[in-house]
Design an enzyme around this catalytic site. Structure first.
Site, PDB file in Angstrom:
ATOM      1  N   ASP A  77      51.572  43.520  27.745  1.00  0.00           N
ATOM      2  CA  ASP A  77      52.409  43.897  26.600  1.00  0.00           C
ATOM      3  C   ASP A  77      51.669  43.673  25.294  1.00  0.00           C
ATOM      4  OD1 ASP A  77      52.665  41.083  27.182  1.00  0.00           O
ATOM      5  OD2 ASP A  77      54.312  40.994  25.731  1.00  0.00           O
ATOM      6  N   GLU A 139      54.395  38.555  27.651  1.00  0.00           N
ATOM      7  CA  GLU A 139      53.736  37.355  27.127  1.00  0.00           C
ATOM      8  C   GLU A 139      54.027  37.194  25.639  1.00  0.00           C
ATOM      9  OE1 GLU A 139      50.513  35.028  25.152  1.00  0.00           O
ATOM     10  OE2 GLU A 139      51.095  37.125  24.833  1.00  0.00           O
TER      11      GLU A 139
END
Length: 391
Positions: A77, A139
């Site tokens: 991400d 994350e």
């Protein structure tokens, strides 16, 4: 050939808009398909709603062994580009000079791209130990995805000798980082017309008392420690960074919401820090509020947590990565990674990856070509080190 493949992989990965609010499944399925074409089976660990997934794949040892070896960890991400003044499309990898621009090029699709580009070469390398790829989701919003994967692997008895988290460190070795703990607080008072102040309980004002208490705790940490001078900010920090409340200037607000975080040094218990906040609420703030309104309450809930990391200097993975990076310096950082999660699961972990953290999250995020080349050299040598009996 491998270097060209690294750039191709980075171009492909950047093109997937994996901003944390979006699904990462298109990227994950693309990687899964590529690995499958090489004969490598990738397992997916989905989020509870099925919208996102972690990917875990093993390049087995030459005898087929799947246990032990080193995990290469990266998150898929990226942070938003909203409102940022980019000079080019953030989701199109763009080369200008010796830099490659694009969201995630530095944090941290560059590391993932190099690792994936090396897979064909690493499969052909006679290794006595396996090498593993671990790609996570979410994350950037509190390390929400990796625990789903790590917990499942631990439950089935998977064993690993070490982990390298490829966050951008300019290919220098980071052996420690702070823990991150994020909480949301809702202060519930009682609404009233502002001309009838004693009939209400002002949620904003009581929230302000708690926010000031959090600030007092932060100042105590700065003044009294404990300290670790290897960090750029050598003490634990606490901050309140978001707040919402009130509906009109002439209405006593019955609700105020705010979020706070603290970043604890390794070895400092985040539970003890939060316990001080809870005690102030329980012993001082709530009794004061309930003298105004019996139904007053304060709800505090954890939003995200990433444990601190402190690698053992005598751990084999620490010594190996130091040797490969030719970096003996003790380097500790205030930003968090998924490294603490792997360490918490009993997997010795260090952080080392291409690009500078100074470029992460910014408009015109970039990674230098030289950094990707250094990463490729590092990962190739890491894989070659697995030809022995142990790391």
């Amino acid at each position: 050939m491998t270097w060209h493949n690294s750039l191709q992989w980075l171009q492909a990965l950047v093109a997937f808009d994996t901003t944390s609010r979006n699904s990462n499944l298109a990227l994950i399925h693309h990687v899964q398909g590529a690995l499958d074409g090489l004969g490598v089976q990738a397992e997916l660990f989905h989020s509870p709603d099925g919208a996102k997934a972690n990917l875990f794949a093993t390049l087995p040892a030459q005898d087929g062994g799947m246990q032990g070896g080193v995990v290469l960890s990266g998150h898929t991400d990226v942070v938003p580009v909203d409102g940022q003044p980019w000079s080019s499309d953030p989701f199109t990898l763009t080369q200008r000079g010796d830099r490659l621009y694009g969201r995630g090029s530095c944090d941290m699709k560059g590391f993932i791209a190099v690792a994936l580009a090396l897979v064909p070469e690493l499969l052909a390398l006679p290794r006595r130990q396996p090498l593993h790829l671990a790609l996570s989701y979410d994350e950037e919003v509190g390390c929400m995805g990796a625990p789903v994967m790590i917990d499942a692997l631990v439950r089935r008895g998977a064993r690993f000798d070490g982990c390298v988290v490829g966050e951008p460190t300019s290919m220098q070795v980071v052996v420690a980082h702070k823990g991150i703990n994020v909480y949301r607080c809702r202060v519930h008072g009682r609404a009233a017309h502002s001309s009838l102040t004693p009939r209400g309980s002002n949620a904003i004002e009581h929230a302000a008392r708690l926010i000031c208490h959090i600030r007092d705790l932060a100042e105590a940490c700065a003044a009294n420690g404990p300290y670790d001078e290897c960090f750029d900010v050598p003490f634990t920090t606490l901050t309140t960074n978001e707040i919402r409340g009130g509906i009109a200037v002439n209405t006593i607000p019955d609700l105020c919401e705010f979020s706070y975080e603290f970043r604890n040094l390794p070895g400092m218990s985040p539970q003890r820090i939060q316990a001080q906040i809870d005690r102030y609420v329980r012993e001082q703030l709530l009794p004061r509020m309930r003298r105004e309104h019996e139904g007053a309450r304060i709800d505090i809930e954890p939003v995200a947590a990433a444990p601190a990391l402190e690698a053992a200097e005598d751990a084999a993975i620490t010594q190996l990565v130091r040797a490969l990076a030719a970096d003996p310096a003790t380097r500790k950082v205030a930003y968090g990674t998924e490294g603490g999660l792997f360490q918490q699961a009993g997997i010795p972990t260090v952080v080392c990856g291409p690009g500078s953290i100074e470029q992460a999250h910014k408009p015109d995020e970039y990674v230098e070509l030289a950094q990707l080349q250094a990463c490729e050299h590092f990962l190739r040598r890491l894989a070659q080190s697995l030809q022995g009996d142990g790391i």
